[in-house]
Design a protein around this motif. Structure first.
Motif, PDB file in Angstrom:
ATOM      1  N   LEU A 247      53.142 114.478 -34.044  1.00  0.00           N
ATOM      2  CA  LEU A 247      53.117 113.149 -33.447  1.00  0.00           C
ATOM      3  C   LEU A 247      53.976 113.059 -32.189  1.00  0.00           C
ATOM      4  O   LEU A 247      53.815 112.154 -31.387  1.00  0.00           O
ATOM      5  N   LYS A 248      54.900 114.004 -32.019  1.00  0.00           N
ATOM      6  CA  LYS A 248      55.849 113.903 -30.913  1.00  0.00           C
ATOM      7  C   LYS A 248      55.156 114.035 -29.559  1.00  0.00           C
ATOM      8  O   LYS A 248      54.175 114.766 -29.407  1.00  0.00           O
ATOM      9  N   LEU A 249      55.689 113.346 -28.576  1.00  0.00           N
ATOM     10  CA  LEU A 249      55.092 113.274 -27.247  1.00  0.00           C
ATOM     11  C   LEU A 249      55.660 114.349 -26.329  1.00  0.00           C
ATOM     12  O   LEU A 249      56.757 114.871 -26.563  1.00  0.00           O
ATOM     13  N   ARG A 250      54.913 114.657 -25.272  1.00  0.00           N
ATOM     14  CA  ARG A 250      55.399 115.621 -24.280  1.00  0.00           C
ATOM     15  C   ARG A 250      56.413 114.929 -23.378  1.00  0.00           C
ATOM     16  O   ARG A 250      56.166 113.830 -22.875  1.00  0.00           O
ATOM     17  N   VAL A 251      57.549 115.584 -23.166  1.00  0.00           N
ATOM     18  CA  VAL A 251      58.649 114.994 -22.405  1.00  0.00           C
ATOM     19  C   VAL A 251      59.120 115.984 -21.346  1.00  0.00           C
ATOM     20  O   VAL A 251      59.209 117.184 -21.602  1.00  0.00           O
ATOM     21  N   ILE A 264      58.073 110.466 -20.202  1.00  0.00           N
ATOM     22  CA  ILE A 264      57.412 110.557 -21.508  1.00  0.00           C
ATOM     23  C   ILE A 264      55.921 110.351 -21.276  1.00  0.00           C
ATOM     24  O   ILE A 264      55.493 109.283 -20.819  1.00  0.00           O
ATOM     25  N   PHE A 265      55.130 111.360 -21.573  1.00  0.00           N
ATOM     26  CA  PHE A 265      53.703 111.318 -21.273  1.00  0.00           C
ATOM     27  C   PHE A 265      52.937 110.793 -22.485  1.00  0.00           C
ATOM     28  O   PHE A 265      52.916 111.419 -23.552  1.00  0.00           O
ATOM     29  N   VAL A 266      52.334 109.619 -22.325  1.00  0.00           N
ATOM     30  CA  VAL A 266      51.600 108.966 -23.402  1.00  0.00           C
ATOM     31  C   VAL A 266      50.432 108.212 -22.797  1.00  0.00           C
ATOM     32  O   VAL A 266      50.553 107.614 -21.731  1.00  0.00           O
ATOM     33  N   ASP A 268      47.311 105.370 -22.548  1.00  0.00           N
ATOM     34  CA  ASP A 268      46.997 103.970 -22.848  1.00  0.00           C
ATOM     35  C   ASP A 268      48.255 103.126 -23.030  1.00  0.00           C
ATOM     36  O   ASP A 268      48.363 102.328 -23.975  1.00  0.00           O
ATOM     37  N   VAL A 269      49.205 103.296 -22.124  1.00  0.00           N
ATOM     38  CA  VAL A 269      50.424 102.493 -22.178  1.00  0.00           C
ATOM     39  C   VAL A 269      50.107 101.069 -21.727  1.00  0.00           C
ATOM     40  O   VAL A 269      49.525 100.864 -20.663  1.00  0.00           O
ATOM     41  N   LYS A 270      50.490 100.100 -22.520  1.00  0.00           N
ATOM     42  CA  LYS A 270      50.334  98.682 -22.166  1.00  0.00           C
ATOM     43  C   LYS A 270      51.720  98.137 -21.840  1.00  0.00           C
ATOM     44  O   LYS A 270      52.497  97.812 -22.748  1.00  0.00           O
ATOM     45  N   LYS A 271      52.021  98.057 -20.556  1.00  0.00           N
ATOM     46  CA  LYS A 271      53.373  97.715 -20.112  1.00  0.00           C
ATOM     47  C   LYS A 271      53.827  96.358 -20.628  1.00  0.00           C
ATOM     48  O   LYS A 271      54.993  96.182 -21.006  1.00  0.00           O
ATOM     49  N   THR A 323      53.453 103.405 -16.436  1.00  0.00           N
ATOM     50  CA  THR A 323      52.093 103.433 -15.917  1.00  0.00           C
ATOM     51  C   THR A 323      51.178 103.665 -17.115  1.00  0.00           C
ATOM     52  O   THR A 323      51.662 103.933 -18.215  1.00  0.00           O
ATOM     53  N   PRO A 324      49.867 103.574 -16.942  1.00  0.00           N
ATOM     54  CA  PRO A 324      48.975 103.790 -18.096  1.00  0.00           C
ATOM     55  C   PRO A 324      49.096 105.176 -18.720  1.00  0.00           C
ATOM     56  O   PRO A 324      48.629 105.371 -19.844  1.00  0.00           O
ATOM     57  N   ARG A 325      49.710 106.146 -18.046  1.00  0.00           N
ATOM     58  CA  ARG A 325      49.787 107.506 -18.581  1.00  0.00           C
ATOM     59  C   ARG A 325      51.207 107.995 -18.816  1.00  0.00           C
ATOM     60  O   ARG A 325      51.394 109.089 -19.330  1.00  0.00           O
ATOM     61  N   LYS A 326      52.204 107.197 -18.461  1.00  0.00           N
ATOM     62  CA  LYS A 326      53.570 107.725 -18.529  1.00  0.00           C
ATOM     63  C   LYS A 326      54.585 106.598 -18.618  1.00  0.00           C
ATOM     64  O   LYS A 326      54.401 105.528 -18.043  1.00  0.00           O
TER      65      LYS A 326
END
Length: 478
Positions: A247-251, A264-266, A268-271, A323-326
């Motif tokens: 589950l851990k994200l790429r950092v 932190i790369f994720v 569908d980020v909803k700011k 942003t939507p990706r980070k």
């Protein structure tokens, strides 16, 4: 033939109801693959051949493999795995267990989190008997997906907003199965074991076994070391449908003397919905979407992360952007000039502040002390050690004056150097081990004097990038 060919032939055999021929074909296919679809098909074949223990093992393993993969078809396969468990328990006369698994199949079809603690298996009385009835199951339609209210009346209005999930057929299939399981319980004696619940939502993960030759049930010479159909379980139940490590994200990160910037790369980020909370040694972020668990919803444990930092920060001086990706964190160092050995580590879910502090201090490598901190006393020199070589070490350098003999720089320092801004670095180099000195030289030279590290394990296998101070842009010399 390839494993794919064996698998396709096995699926055809199941479709043609030639279950005896299907099992060895799947055995061959699964030697080099853990396809949950093939495991479920073999479970169906084993069930038809009345090898219920083997069928149950395949269904449980298929559930775990599908959950681990986290692909677009994972939920469908997990729904099918719970339904297959329900049918197998029914054949074993464990009707309460069968109803629980059918209900979990319905919950997944409704889009609910796989690791949700729904308490289905806890509907038991003081004697351990299942308390749900046939009438309860018939009335359990309030969460049926895809209802449009065409039937009219209050019930239609209540279900008019129920969203479609794409698994309406699977929901109806499990709903119908519950009526069979609970219908069978009506005529059971009160002390019948089929009334008791012994199943768990997430089964213990079976150990993958090598295929055994198909042996006729009447054969008395079955191997004593591996009885046919025996279910081998893992030593302990799996903690959830997807391991935390997946589950851990790429950092990624870089640092200056004043701050550490963590990316932190994720997806569908909803700011507007994001909540970021800074403290002295951690950052908590929620909600987060997970590629490995695409059905996580806000409020689930998996929808948040605690980022335990590799050093102390000033919460009021730190900031974030998205942003939507980070998601980017700019963390103001509590002690400027101290280089962090690593940015920290991610822990899934919310972590108590006292636990975070312990984790940060235990995982944080020894940072470079600042000039006003007490220095450790250097170890006594071995008088029998050979004298230092007088030649300058052959370190690569971009200096116009050629290689610099750092030993002479350190040996030639006097009391006046303590007033020099570079005195601390000379003292640090003099008291360092050869490996630390090598790391210092490599990081300082490769970064064009913008970074200094004493951790050879960090810089030994990579090129240290130039990290200019804030507001300064690094340019190549032309």
């Amino acid at each position: 033939m390839s494993s794919t060919t064996f698998g396709q032939k096995g699926v055809e055999a199941v479709h043609n109801k030639d279950y005896a021929a299907a099992v060895p074909l799947f055995d061959k296919a699964l030697e080099s693959s853990d396809s949950p679809a093939w495991l479920l098909a073999r479970a169906q074949a084993q069930q038809q051949l009345k090898n219920y223990d083997a069928a149950l093992r395949d269904a449980e393993l298929a559930y775990h493999v599908a959950a681990d993969r986290g692909s677009g078809t994972s939920r469908k396969l997990m729904i099918d795995a719970q339904y297959r468990r329900a049918t197998i328990y029914f054949k074993l006369g464990r009707y309460a267990d069968s109803d629980c698994c059918a209900k979990w199949s319905m919950n997944l079809a409704e889009g609910r989190p796989a690791r949700e603690n729904d308490g289905v298996e806890k509907n038991v009385d003081k004697d351990g008997k299942y308390t749900l009835t046939y009438e309860d199951a018939v009335a359990d339609k309030k969460s049926q997906p895809g209802q449009n209210g065409t039937g009219g009346g209050a019930a239609a209005l209540a279900s008019a907003t129920t969203a479609k999930t794409g698994f309406e057929n699977e929901w109806n299939r499990a709903y119908a199965w519950r009526s069979q399981a609970l219908g069978m319980m009506k005529g059971l004696p009160e002390d019948h074991p089929g009334r008791k619940v012994s199943v768990t939502k997430i089964p213990a993960r079976p150990v993958k076994q090598k295929a055994e030759p198909v042996v006729d049930a009447s054969d008395d010479e079955q191997p004593a070391s591996a009885p046919a159909g025996k279910t081998t379980k893992a030593d302990s139940p799996a903690p959830g449908s997807v391991p935390d490590e997946k589950l851990k994200l790429r950092v990624d990160f870089y640092q200056t003397n004043q701050a550490v910037t963590v990316s932190i790369f994720v997806k569908d980020v909803k700011k507007d919905d994001l909540r970021v909370e800074f403290s002295e040694n951690q950052v908590q972020i929620a909600p987060l979407s997970r590629e490995a668990a695409p059905y996580v919803k806000p409020g689930d444990r998996e929808s948040s992360s605690t980022f335990v930092l590799g050093g102390g920060i000033v919460p009021s001086g730190s900031r974030w952007s998205a942003t939507p990706r980070k998601i980017e964190l700019v963390l103001q160092k509590a002690i400027p000039g101290v280089k962090w050995g690593k940015w920290g580590e991610e822990k899934i879910g919310a972590v108590a502040s006292e636990e975070v502090q312990t984790a940060a201090s235990s995982s944080q490598p020894a940072a470079q002390p600042s000039a006003n901190q007490a220095q450790p006393l250097p170890a006594k020199k071995n008088t029998s050690a050979p004298p230092k070589p007088t030649g300058a070490p052959a370190y690569p350098t971009s200096s116009k004056s050629g290689p610099k003999n750092w030993d002479k720089v350190v040996d030639g320092e006097d009391d006046d150097d303590s007033k020099d801004v570079n005195a601390f670095f000379k003292t640090l180099y003099k008291g360092a081990t050869p490996e630390q000195q090598r790391a210092m030289m490599k990081s300082f030279i490769e970064s064009n004097g913008t970074a200094l590290s004493t951790d050879w394990s960090d810089v030994g296998n990579r090129t240290v990038e130039t990290v200019p101070p804030e507001g300064v842009e690094a340019k190549k010399w032309t």
